[in-house]
Design an enzyme around this catalytic site. Structure first.
Site, PDB file in Angstrom:
ATOM      1  N   GLN A 259       0.822  -1.213   0.000  1.00 37.23           N
ATOM      2  CA  GLN A 259       0.000   0.000   0.000  1.00 37.23           C
ATOM      3  C   GLN A 259       0.857   1.264   0.000  1.00 37.23           C
ATOM      4  O   GLN A 259       0.434   2.307  -0.504  1.00 37.23           O
ATOM      5  CB  GLN A 259      -0.930  -0.001   1.206  1.00 37.23           C
ATOM      6  CG  GLN A 259      -1.930  -1.147   1.187  1.00 37.23           C
ATOM      7  CD  GLN A 259      -2.809  -1.123  -0.051  1.00 37.23           C
ATOM      8  OE1 GLN A 259      -3.537  -0.172  -0.304  1.00 37.23           O
ATOM      9  NE2 GLN A 259      -2.732  -2.183  -0.856  1.00 37.23           N
ATOM     10  N   GLU A 327      -8.514   3.744   6.396  1.00 37.65           N
ATOM     11  CA  GLU A 327      -9.401   3.106   5.418  1.00 37.65           C
ATOM     12  C   GLU A 327      -9.191   1.592   5.363  1.00 37.65           C
ATOM     13  O   GLU A 327     -10.143   0.825   5.308  1.00 37.65           O
ATOM     14  CB  GLU A 327      -9.222   3.721   4.033  1.00 37.65           C
ATOM     15  CG  GLU A 327      -7.821   3.625   3.455  1.00 37.65           C
ATOM     16  CD  GLU A 327      -7.771   3.990   1.982  1.00 37.65           C
ATOM     17  OE1 GLU A 327      -8.805   3.919   1.306  1.00 37.65           O
ATOM     18  OE2 GLU A 327      -6.674   4.356   1.508  1.00 37.65           O
ATOM     19  N   HIS A 328      -7.942   1.140   5.349  1.00 40.85           N
ATOM     20  CA  HIS A 328      -7.634  -0.288   5.282  1.00 40.85           C
ATOM     21  C   HIS A 328      -7.042  -0.744   6.610  1.00 40.85           C
ATOM     22  O   HIS A 328      -6.015  -0.216   7.043  1.00 40.85           O
ATOM     23  CB  HIS A 328      -6.597  -0.585   4.189  1.00 40.85           C
ATOM     24  CG  HIS A 328      -6.975  -0.134   2.830  1.00 40.85           C
ATOM     25  ND1 HIS A 328      -6.260   0.830   2.135  1.00 40.85           N
ATOM     26  CD2 HIS A 328      -7.992  -0.503   2.012  1.00 40.85           C
ATOM     27  CE1 HIS A 328      -6.809   1.019   0.952  1.00 40.85           C
ATOM     28  NE2 HIS A 328      -7.869   0.224   0.855  1.00 40.85           N
TER      29      HIS A 328
END
Length: 446
Positions: A259, A327-328
């Site tokens: 990410q 978010e993740h």
């Protein structure tokens, strides 16, 4: 020590971010550029859009809209395996979106004799999907924005994506077409977002905008919000991993870097109960970074925004993760489903070593357009419901109920000094129940 929203949590910080959080927001320069472009598109329409596309992307065709013939040619250039993979991923997204839609029910109920109240879920009539290009094309965003809108029942979906280094992004355009976009424009940046929201001579305006993008695209959506709806306010990609001593530090390192490669301002955070795992993860990241083809982004992101916290218990880890509201959030523990009960503030959870955030980004079926910058404290990500307006209706078919409600409305409205409201109730109390109207000589025949 880092203070969560609920309590102070003692941490050992093996790595702390060195970047300035203020630099991750929309800067004054970005806001000024976006405001200027939007105003110009509002004033000059297609002419302004074409000039900015030429200036920023060196692309100014007679029309940005791709014809059916051009779409056929583009899709024809995409390898069969790529098309098959796109279709597979899109089917997963479609199935998830359809299940979400099926979970929403219209209803009608009778609350009093002849008093009917109902609720309907009505899709917006037109949506705009922005599918970013840039250094790394995010063709999966076509699945997330276009398919979800179509499953919701949106009649018209206009989709924009830019050229990439002067070339048509064939796979991205193929994904947009296979997803069901009604109009596909080779157009990017602020000018694309403004054109879809405001409308020009050749691009009809939409009611809602969705899709990720760079700082300029995100700021354009922010400035246009209210004039149109948007999916959410997007920022740099975020990943947070909660891990215990059972996690594999090599897997943790790979997943953090997966990410971090989104951009130089993408934070990657590890919260662990094992200092040994935390240190080994850092060592693996240092070993892996030099060989990554996306090192230019991932290395800067890890250097400036990478963080490793060691906490005493998993309860502390969950509480600290909630404070981040990323978010993740990936759970690599012996009992990953525990996080479903323990955690509250996140965009999406990824449970156990068998899954990863990259699955959510690309192929598994849940939507990857998720809240960032702490927005997970008050909103979820993009889903079918974002394209639906939940509207209500009411009908009174029993005269006695209308008369009773009219008397009540008259009294309640006069407490608030709304005489006009009161009179709307009065006339129904008079017409259906025989009450007098002291403010007029008008009478109703029974």
């Amino acid at each position: 020590m880092m203070t969560a929203r609920t309590r102070a949590i003692e941490t050992i910080d093996l790595k702390s971010p060195s970047g300035d959080a203020r630099e991750r927001g929309s800067t004054a320069d970005v806001r000024q550029v976006v405001e200027s472009v939007i105003a110009d598109v509002r004033e000059r329409g297609d002419e302004a859009v074409r000039e900015y596309s030429k200036k920023f992307d060196d692309h100014a065709p007679e029309t940005f809209l791709l014809s059916e013939r051009e779409l056929d040619e583009i899709v024809g250039r995409v390898p069969r395996q790529v098309l098959d993979d796109i279709r597979f991923a899109q089917e997963q997204v479609r199935r998830m979106a359809q299940r979400q839609l099926d979970s929403l029910a219209d209803f009608e109920m009778e609350t009093l004799a002849g008093v009917l109240l109902g609720q309907k879920h009505v899709p917006v009539q037109a949506a705009g999907a922005y599918v970013p290009g840039g250094k790394y094309p995010l063709l999966a965003s076509a699945h997330m924005t276009i398919i979800t809108a179509k499953v919701a029942g949106v009649e018209r979906v206009a989709a924009c994506t830019p050229l990439i280094q002067g070339e048509v992004p064939d796979a991205t355009v193929a994904a947009m077409r296979l997803a069901g976009a009604d109009e596909i424009y080779l157009l990017g940046g602020i000018q694309a977002v403004a054109a879809m929201a405001i409308g020009t001579e050749t691009i009809a305006p939409v009611n809602m905008l969705a899709g990720p993008g760079n700082a300029f695209v995100a700021e354009a959506k922010r400035q246009l919000f209210g004039e149109v709806g948007i999916d959410l306010f997007a920022g740099p990609t975020e990943v947070l991993i909660v891990a215990d001593e059972h996690a594999d530090p090599f897997v943790v390192a790979v997943d953090l870097l997966s990410q971090a490669e989104h951009g130089p301002d993408s934070p990657a955070v590890l919260i662990t109960t094992s200092e040994q795992l935390g240190r080994r993860t850092i060592e693996y990241i240092d070993e892996l970074l030099p060989g990554m083809s996306t090192r230019d982004y991932a290395e800067a992101a890890w250097r400036d925004w990478g963080t490793v916290h060691v906490v005493a218990t998993l309860d502390d880890a969950y509480a600290l993760a909630d404070a981040y509201a990323f978010e993740h959030v990936q759970i690599l523990t012996a009992r990953p489903r525990e996080a479903l009960e323990k955690m509250h503030d996140y965009g999406a959870l990824f449970l156990g070593e068998g899954t990863c955030v990259s699955y959510g980004d690309k192929v598994i079926g849940t939507n990857h357009v998720l809240p960032t910058r702490g927005a997970a404290r008050y909103t979820g990500g993009l889903w079918v419901g974002k394209y639906l307006r939940t509207v209500t209706y009411q009908e009174v078919v029993d005269e006695r109920s209308s008369a009773m409600l009219g008397e009540l409305c008259g009294r309640a409205s006069r407490v608030e000094r709304f005489e006009g409201h009161a009179r709307s109730g009065d006339i129904r109390a008079a017409k259906y129940g025989g009450a007098e109207l002291p403010w007029t000589r008008h009478t109703f025949e029974r």
